[in-house]
Design an enzyme around this catalytic site. Structure first.
Site, short mmCIF file in Angstrom:
data_model
loop_
_atom_site.label_atom_id
_atom_site.label_comp_id
_atom_site.label_asym_id
_atom_site.label_seq_id
_atom_site.Cartn_x
_atom_site.Cartn_y
_atom_site.Cartn_z
N ASP A 92 0.90 -1.18 0.00
CA ASP A 92 0.12 -0.04 0.10
C ASP A 92 0.74 1.11 -0.08
O ASP A 92 1.85 1.48 0.90
CB ASP A 92 -0.88 -0.10 1.31
CG ASP A 92 -2.15 0.63 1.37
OD1 ASP A 92 -2.46 1.30 -0.09
OD2 ASP A 92 -2.89 0.73 2.30
N LYS A 122 -1.09 -0.36 -4.33
CA LYS A 122 -2.27 0.01 -4.08
C LYS A 122 -2.14 1.58 -3.84
O LYS A 122 -1.02 1.94 -3.22
CB LYS A 122 -3.07 -0.74 -3.08
CG LYS A 122 -4.58 0.09 -2.84
CD LYS A 122 -5.13 -0.68 -2.11
CE LYS A 122 -5.30 -0.22 -0.51
NZ LYS A 122 -5.33 1.16 0.01
N GLU A 124 -4.52 5.31 -3.25
CA GLU A 124 -5.92 5.71 -3.01
C GLU A 124 -6.36 6.84 -3.90
O GLU A 124 -5.33 7.62 -4.23
CB GLU A 124 -5.92 6.25 -1.47
CG GLU A 124 -6.03 5.19 -0.42
CD GLU A 124 -6.06 5.51 0.93
OE1 GLU A 124 -6.33 6.94 1.10
OE2 GLU A 124 -5.92 4.99 1.76
N GLU A 191 -14.55 1.07 -0.72
CA GLU A 191 -14.31 0.91 0.73
C GLU A 191 -15.42 1.56 1.17
O GLU A 191 -15.67 2.77 0.95
CB GLU A 191 -13.13 1.32 1.43
CG GLU A 191 -13.29 1.42 3.01
CD GLU A 191 -11.86 1.51 3.41
OE1 GLU A 191 -10.94 1.47 2.99
OE2 GLU A 191 -11.90 1.67 4.85
O1 KIV Z 1 -4.63 0.04 4.64
C1 KIV Z 1 -5.62 -1.22 4.41
O2 KIV Z 1 -5.43 -2.03 5.20
C2 KIV Z 1 -6.66 -0.73 3.35
C3 KIV Z 1 -7.56 -1.62 3.22
C4 KIV Z 1 -8.51 -1.45 4.32
C5 KIV Z 1 -8.18 -1.91 1.87
O3 KIV Z 1 -6.50 0.23 2.62
#
Ligand code: KIV
Length: 297
Positions: A92, A122, A124, A191
């Protein structure tokens, strides 16, 4: 503890995600931040592990995810990559690692693969993140989008609130999802949005949607492992199903350990290293006169 092979499952890829959608088979995703959790999730057959920046809250104890750094993320990604082999591993991108410039975003995305052992990243954001996602995909790094409640924008959103509950807001989410698909994202996290909106988006996209608080109509589901294990009791979102009460179990085990130590029930015979009697007697003979005897045994 010796390192053991984690699983003999076939490696899950972004292609598997696409196939699952075509076959109508849900994709299972959990967050993981450490070796032991990654190992268990892999052995349980989970398809994908997300090293989420949620680690800032559930592992590091911050109020929100905004203080998480690239170094924090890479540290945990490496641990997860050592524990899980078959699942698709996604790192992330933390706050400010991809928003300042496309060049910085691509470089940081690359670090997740080159240093962190991840297979994808990932980020956002909807339309505002699309050109960054596209640049990341263009250098060969699979990108997962994330729309709806995006925790890095908690201050802009005015709190951790469900999104897309008006026709206008829902329409914007649909457009954002389509823009991310066009940008080349291999899937999109939805989400905290109404289930009917999530289902509609899932039908419109050819890439899979991964829901968290978005209902059963998504192509896959993700949960924060600390939430579903009941490890993090500070706050649990409405959409979490608790599969265990690990916090309660930890409390029980720690209290029992304390009581055992105080009552000298622990360590017991089974937990000590024995010394042969003849060696013990030889030692006592050598020490005779040097210290007060008798010893306990
Ligand atoms: O940081 C995280 O765990 C997330 C998930 C909730 C999708 O972005």
């Amino acid at each position: 503890m010796s390192a053991q092979p984690t699983s003999d499952r076939k490696k899950i890829t972004t292609l598997t995600f696409r196939q699952r959608k075509e076959q109508g088979e849900p994709v299972t995703v959990l967050t993981a931040y450490d070796y032991a959790t990654a190992l268990a999730a892999d052995r349980a057959g989970i398809d994908c592990l997300l090293v989420g920046d949620s680690l800032g809250m559930v592992v590091l104890g911050y109020e929100n995810t905004l203080s998480v750094t690239m170094e924090d993320m890479l540290h945990h990604c490496k641990a997860v990559a050592r524990g899980a082999k078959a699942p698709l591993l996604i790192g992330d991108m933390p706050f400010m690692s991809y928003q300042v410039s496309t060049q910085e975003a691509v470089r940081n995305a690359g670090r997740f693969l080159a240093e962190g052992g991840m297979d994808a990243v990932k980020l956002e954001g909807g339309r505002e993140a699309a050109s960054t996602a596209e640049a990341i995909v263009n250098v060969g790094i699979p990108a997962l989008g994330h729309i709806g409640l995006t925790p890095q924008s908690v201050h802009k959103l005015g709190g951790y609130k469900a999104q897309g509950r008006t026709a206008r807001a829902a329409h914007r989410l649909i457009d954002d999802a389509l823009i991310l698909e066009d940008a080349g994202c291999f899937a999109v996290v939805l989400e905290a949005i109404p289930d009917r909106v999530a289902e509609l988006i899932s039908r419109k996209l050819s890439i899979p949607t991964i829901g968290i608080g978005a209902g059963a109509g998504c192509d896959g589901q993700v949960l924060v492992s600390h939430d579903m294990l009941g490890l993090f009791d500070r706050f649990t979102p409405k959409f979490v199903k608790k599969y265990a009460d690990m916090h309660g179990e930890m409390l029980r085990a720690f209290a029992e350990y304390k009581a055992d130590v105080i009552a000298r029930r622990f360590p017991a015979e089974a937990h000590v290293y024995p010394m042969p009697d003849d060696e013990w007697q030889a030692l006592l003979a050598e020490l005779e006169g040097e210290m007060e005897l008798p010893l306990t045994r």
